[in-house]
Design a protein around this motif. Sequence first.
Motif, PDB file in Angstrom:
ATOM      1  N   VAL A 158       0.856  -1.070  -0.071  1.00 38.12           N
ATOM      2  CA  VAL A 158      -0.002  -0.039  -0.099  1.00 38.12           C
ATOM      3  C   VAL A 158       1.122   1.037  -0.131  1.00 38.12           C
ATOM      4  O   VAL A 158       1.892   1.414   0.750  1.00 38.12           O
ATOM      5  N   ASP A 159       0.480   2.061  -0.796  1.00 33.37           N
ATOM      6  CA  ASP A 159       1.175   3.500  -0.884  1.00 33.37           C
ATOM      7  C   ASP A 159       0.369   4.418   0.151  1.00 33.37           C
ATOM      8  O   ASP A 159      -0.517   4.582  -0.070  1.00 33.37           O
ATOM      9  N   VAL A 160       1.424   5.131   0.870  1.00 36.36           N
ATOM     10  CA  VAL A 160       0.857   6.168   2.117  1.00 36.36           C
ATOM     11  C   VAL A 160       1.565   7.571   1.428  1.00 36.36           C
ATOM     12  O   VAL A 160       2.736   7.455   1.488  1.00 36.36           O
ATOM     13  N   VAL A 161       0.709   8.389   1.233  1.00 39.63           N
ATOM     14  CA  VAL A 161       1.069   9.734   1.036  1.00 39.63           C
ATOM     15  C   VAL A 161       1.293  10.630   2.262  1.00 39.63           C
ATOM     16  O   VAL A 161       0.462  10.743   3.055  1.00 39.63           O
ATOM     17  N   VAL A 162       2.672  11.285   2.462  1.00 38.45           N
ATOM     18  CA  VAL A 162       2.875  11.664   3.679  1.00 38.45           C
ATOM     19  C   VAL A 162       3.148  13.395   3.251  1.00 38.45           C
ATOM     20  O   VAL A 162       4.056  13.797   2.673  1.00 38.45           O
ATOM     21  N   GLN A 163       2.296  14.180   3.714  1.00 40.29           N
ATOM     22  CA  GLN A 163       2.399  15.406   3.411  1.00 40.29           C
ATOM     23  C   GLN A 163       3.269  16.271   4.119  1.00 40.29           C
ATOM     24  O   GLN A 163       3.878  17.119   3.887  1.00 40.29           O
ATOM     25  N   ASP A 164       3.522  15.983   5.316  1.00 42.81           N
ATOM     26  CA  ASP A 164       4.280  16.581   6.238  1.00 42.81           C
ATOM     27  C   ASP A 164       5.930  16.219   6.034  1.00 42.81           C
ATOM     28  O   ASP A 164       6.236  15.015   6.384  1.00 42.81           O
ATOM     29  N   PRO A 165       6.821  17.380   5.706  1.00 47.49           N
ATOM     30  CA  PRO A 165       8.196  16.748   5.308  1.00 47.49           C
ATOM     31  C   PRO A 165       8.877  16.275   6.633  1.00 47.49           C
ATOM     32  O   PRO A 165       9.753  15.520   6.701  1.00 47.49           O
ATOM     33  N   ASP A 166       8.621  16.764   7.733  1.00 43.30           N
ATOM     34  CA  ASP A 166       9.229  16.441   8.942  1.00 43.30           C
ATOM     35  C   ASP A 166       8.925  14.876   9.324  1.00 43.30           C
ATOM     36  O   ASP A 166       9.512  14.131   9.787  1.00 43.30           O
ATOM     37  N   GLN A 167       7.487  14.512   9.212  1.00 43.54           N
ATOM     38  CA  GLN A 167       7.263  13.296   9.075  1.00 43.54           C
ATOM     39  C   GLN A 167       8.059  12.258   8.387  1.00 43.54           C
ATOM     40  O   GLN A 167       8.572  11.219   8.725  1.00 43.54           O
ATOM     41  N   LEU A 168       7.950  12.842   6.952  1.00 42.74           N
ATOM     42  CA  LEU A 168       8.575  11.988   6.018  1.00 42.74           C
ATOM     43  C   LEU A 168      10.027  11.601   6.044  1.00 42.74           C
ATOM     44  O   LEU A 168      10.548  10.573   5.938  1.00 42.74           O
ATOM     45  N   ASN A 169      10.902  12.534   6.668  1.00 47.82           N
ATOM     46  CA  ASN A 169      12.080  12.474   6.820  1.00 47.82           C
ATOM     47  C   ASN A 169      12.529  11.457   8.149  1.00 47.82           C
ATOM     48  O   ASN A 169      13.466  10.860   8.099  1.00 47.82           O
ATOM     49  N   ARG A 170      11.616  11.304   9.314  1.00 44.81           N
ATOM     50  CA  ARG A 170      11.551  10.243  10.022  1.00 44.81           C
ATOM     51  C   ARG A 170      11.548   8.844   9.693  1.00 44.81           C
ATOM     52  O   ARG A 170      12.092   7.991  10.159  1.00 44.81           O
ATOM     53  N   ILE A 171      10.911   8.613   8.442  1.00 39.20           N
ATOM     54  CA  ILE A 171      10.678   7.154   7.785  1.00 39.20           C
ATOM     55  C   ILE A 171      11.781   6.698   6.986  1.00 39.20           C
ATOM     56  O   ILE A 171      11.989   7.390   6.098  1.00 39.20           O
ATOM     57  N   LYS A 172      12.344   5.809   7.233  1.00 40.17           N
ATOM     58  CA  LYS A 172      13.469   4.966   6.436  1.00 40.17           C
ATOM     59  C   LYS A 172      12.775   3.568   5.927  1.00 40.17           C
ATOM     60  O   LYS A 172      12.043   2.766   6.835  1.00 40.17           O
ATOM     61  N   LYS A 173      13.605   3.325   4.814  1.00 36.80           N
ATOM     62  CA  LYS A 173      13.283   1.620   4.650  1.00 36.80           C
ATOM     63  C   LYS A 173      13.798   0.821   5.503  1.00 36.80           C
ATOM     64  O   LYS A 173      14.892   1.132   6.158  1.00 36.80           O
ATOM     65  N   GLY A 174      13.048  -0.330   5.845  1.00 36.54           N
ATOM     66  CA  GLY A 174      13.385  -1.288   6.948  1.00 36.54           C
ATOM     67  C   GLY A 174      12.534  -0.994   8.199  1.00 36.54           C
ATOM     68  O   GLY A 174      12.514  -1.624   8.957  1.00 36.54           O
ATOM     69  N   ASP A 175      12.180   0.108   8.390  1.00 35.57           N
ATOM     70  CA  ASP A 175      11.286   0.590   9.569  1.00 35.57           C
ATOM     71  C   ASP A 175      10.044  -0.239   9.587  1.00 35.57           C
ATOM     72  O   ASP A 175       9.559  -0.624   8.557  1.00 35.57           O
ATOM     73  N   HIS A 176       9.252  -0.181  10.475  1.00 35.46           N
ATOM     74  CA  HIS A 176       7.846  -0.860  10.534  1.00 35.46           C
ATOM     75  C   HIS A 176       6.820   0.287  10.843  1.00 35.46           C
ATOM     76  O   HIS A 176       7.176   1.447  11.558  1.00 35.46           O
ATOM     77  N   MET A 177       5.653   0.049  10.481  1.00 35.82           N
ATOM     78  CA  MET A 177       4.509   0.940  10.664  1.00 35.82           C
ATOM     79  C   MET A 177       3.404   0.225  11.286  1.00 35.82           C
ATOM     80  O   MET A 177       3.042  -0.757  10.604  1.00 35.82           O
ATOM     81  N   GLU A 178       3.001   0.650  12.522  1.00 38.91           N
ATOM     82  CA  GLU A 178       1.705  -0.017  13.263  1.00 38.91           C
ATOM     83  C   GLU A 178       0.498   0.767  12.404  1.00 38.91           C
ATOM     84  O   GLU A 178       0.435   1.993  12.952  1.00 38.91           O
ATOM     85  N   VAL A 179      -0.323   0.133  12.124  1.00 42.23           N
ATOM     86  CA  VAL A 179      -1.618   0.612  11.841  1.00 42.23           C
ATOM     87  C   VAL A 179      -3.002   0.059  12.584  1.00 42.23           C
ATOM     88  O   VAL A 179      -3.038  -1.123  12.647  1.00 42.23           O
ATOM     89  N   VAL A 180      -3.683   0.870  13.507  1.00 47.73           N
ATOM     90  CA  VAL A 180      -4.648   0.481  13.958  1.00 47.73           C
ATOM     91  C   VAL A 180      -5.696   1.196  13.576  1.00 47.73           C
ATOM     92  O   VAL A 180      -5.893   2.469  13.812  1.00 47.73           O
TER      93      VAL A 180
END
Length: 195
Positions: A158-180
């Motif tokens: 799934v592709d997720v659009v991240v509009q906030d550049p500060d949030q985007l800069n925190r995310i790296k390949k290999g990280d995990h995302m918990e979706v509740v």
Amino acid sequence: MRNSKLVVVVALVALANVGFAQTKPEVDVTSAPGKVSVTGTVKTTSTVVGIEPDTRTVWLRDPKGKVVQVVVGEEARNFDQIKLGDVVKAEYSQAITLTLIKEGATVGANENHSLERAPLGAKPGGTATRQITIMANVTAVNTHSSVVTLKGPQGNSVDVVVQDPDQLNRIKKGDHMEVVYNEAVAISVEPQTSK
């Protein structure tokens, strides 16, 4: 003030599918570093203007005069207690929270449900809730298009659009995302109030 938020293609679509919900949903977005939550709630009040017991169908009129037909499932107790003029109140809410997990997470998913029904002999009503939790891998981060690709436990992406550049800069390949994801509905049927 800049409202930093991670925009997920989660447009609270089900809020529009409540059927007799013609009120505007109340939507709230909250954000913190590496976390965002989107919640929405719709509240409605309708009047019973028709009943077909054989098919368990009721017709509801909203305050603007729109009439919709609703088939009441067998799981709803006390259908025979519904009378013309009764007032049906419903509240439907959805929430989704995404949390960035840097390490120590395992891809997986689980789902929980609850259902509370009106007691026998009372007017129909009750609440139902559902919570789905998914842990996904971040498989790609495209800083040019602000898109993060998540791979879920069943291998779907799934592709997720991240509009906030500060949030985007925190995310790296290999990280995990918990979706509740949470949703809840509460419905009550009340006798017509005398005018």
